[in-house]
Design a protein around this motif. Structure first.
Motif, short mmCIF file in Angstrom:
data_model
loop_
_atom_site.label_atom_id
_atom_site.label_comp_id
_atom_site.label_asym_id
_atom_site.label_seq_id
_atom_site.Cartn_x
_atom_site.Cartn_y
_atom_site.Cartn_z
N ARG A 185 0.85 -1.19 0.00
CA ARG A 185 0.00 0.00 0.00
C ARG A 185 0.88 1.24 0.00
O ARG A 185 1.41 1.64 1.03
CB ARG A 185 -0.92 0.01 1.23
N GLN B 55 -0.42 4.03 -1.36
CA GLN B 55 -1.39 5.13 -1.40
C GLN B 55 -2.70 4.65 -0.81
O GLN B 55 -3.12 3.52 -1.02
CB GLN B 55 -1.59 5.58 -2.85
N GLN B 56 -3.32 5.52 -0.03
CA GLN B 56 -4.65 5.25 0.52
C GLN B 56 -5.34 6.57 0.80
O GLN B 56 -4.78 7.45 1.46
CB GLN B 56 -4.54 4.44 1.82
N ASN C 163 -9.53 10.29 -6.42
CA ASN C 163 -9.30 9.05 -7.17
C ASN C 163 -8.10 9.15 -8.10
O ASN C 163 -7.54 8.13 -8.52
CB ASN C 163 -10.54 8.66 -7.96
N THR D 237 -5.02 7.20 -7.06
CA THR D 237 -4.95 5.74 -7.20
C THR D 237 -4.07 5.32 -8.37
O THR D 237 -3.70 4.15 -8.46
CB THR D 237 -6.36 5.14 -7.37
N ARG D 238 -3.71 6.25 -9.24
CA ARG D 238 -2.82 5.92 -10.36
C ARG D 238 -1.35 5.83 -9.93
O ARG D 238 -0.50 5.38 -10.69
CB ARG D 238 -2.96 6.98 -11.46
#
Length: 363
Positions: free
Chosen positions: A262, A264-265, A310, A313-314
């Motif tokens: 993880r 990124q969150q 969002n 998320t890339r």
């Protein structure tokens, strides 16, 4: 968390679209990239002086200049590649042109470059925790809140951003290094493998009349880092490679487990050592850290401008497009090394798990 720190009652020190924690190569690159995207950026660093103490062997490939300018004052000297030794016998010479940096100068340059791009820099500001309101910091003994819409953690293996994402602890190697005088200048770095240095290696990285001499060890395989460095130092003194006087001693932890699952969150991202952006075998991390910082900063700015989290998320996918295969093979070779430690002839094991040899690239 709010009750423990009394966050609602803390003074707000600053508000920013993006807050970057840690002003190393990854953090400064992320901050500069985000600022170039037209958003407000604040960078925090716990140190009083950016770049000190130096905890790095300081090698970077020439291709780093394709990602960020490297001024001449940041370069200690050019190297043509590295010579590999097993059992103190030379077994390979690999051309891999690069520079040995003046890492403290380089880190300050990157931070100053970020400030020129519009980034605000707060030093002596230690991030204590990340909350849904921003970053809780300790600045000279006083607690403050820094509010942010996107937070980028680049503060090393013990990142508070990683803790907020509930990342498991990283697998770490530990390094110890001294800076000494060289008896003779060299254009080649030297790498030494020995059973007395389990899961790691020793090195000599020349800096004109000086050299960084160090050892890294995977403690899960045993060994003693202080003993290993002392033995290596005494060998080099006996061989009249270095002088006895030690000018500087440093050390630290190196992530060797590959990128975190993880990175990124929500509104949080990890870069550099905080994200495990180091090669699991060599420990090389400056180049991928800078690239990751640029990617993260650019996406952070795009997210702020569009109002769409969002976009973040890339990040993992974009990073893995650049380094996925490189890191994947390194991680597989690290597992192979550990699984076969003391089970396979040492020379054979090194040749299969070190990229100076064709065996490394065999499946």
């Amino acid at each position: 968390m709010n009750e423990e720190f009394g966050i609602d009652e803390l003074p707000i020190l600053a508000k920013s679209d993006v807050v970057v924690i840690g002003a190393g190569p990854a953090g400064s690159s992320a901050a500069a990239s985000a600022a170039a995207g037209g958003v407000s950026v604040l960078m925090l660093d716990k140190k009083e002086q950016i770049g000190l103490p130096v905890q790095c062997a300081e090698y970077v490939p020439l291709s780093l200049a394709d990602e960020v300018p490297v001024p001449e004052e940041c370069k200690a000297q050019r190297v043509e590649g590295f010579i590999t030794y097993i059992h103190r016998e030379q077994v390979a010479q690999t051309r891999a042109p690069g520079y040995i940096l003046n890492r403290d100068v380089f880190d300050r340059y990157l931070a100053e470059r970020a400030v020129r791009a519009g980034v605000k820099l707060f030093i002596k500001a230690k991030a204590v925790a990340v909350t849904d309101q921003g970053v809780l910091i300790n600045q000279q003994g006083k607690l403050f809140m820094v509010k942010a819409r996107v937070i980028i953690g680049s503060e090393g293996p013990k990142s508070v951003v990683a803790q907020a994402i509930n990342c498991p602890p990283q697998f770490l190697a530990y390094a110890k290094q001294i800076t000494v005088k060289l008896k003779k200048r060299s254009q080649w770095a030297q790498i030494y493998f020995s059973p007395s240095i389990p899961g790691g290696y020793a090195w000599i990285f020349p800096k004109n009349d000086l050299a960084n001499v160090g050892v890294s060890i995977d403690l899960s395989l045993g060994g003693n880092i202080a003993t290993a460095l002392t033995e290596f130092q005494q060998y080099l003194i006996k061989e009249r490679v270095i002088s006895e006087e030690v000018l500087r001693t440093t050390g630290g932890a190196i992530p060797i487990g590959g990128p975190r699952l993880r990175m990124q969150q929500k509104n949080l991202m990890l870069v550099g050592d905080a994200a495990g952006h180091t090669h699991p075998i060599s420990g090389e991390g400056i180049f991928p850290a800078i690239v990751a910082g640029k990617i993260a900063g650019s996406l952070a700015a795009e997210s702020i401008r569009s109002g769409d989290l969002n976009v973040l998320t890339r990040y993992s996918e974009d990073y893995l497009k650049r380094f996925g295969e490189f890191i994947k093979r390194g991680f597989e070779k690290k597992i192979e090394y550990n699984n076969n430690w003391e089970k396979t002839d040492f020379s054979v094991l090194v040749r299969r798990t070190w990229f100076a040899f064709p065996e490394y690239f065999e499946s």
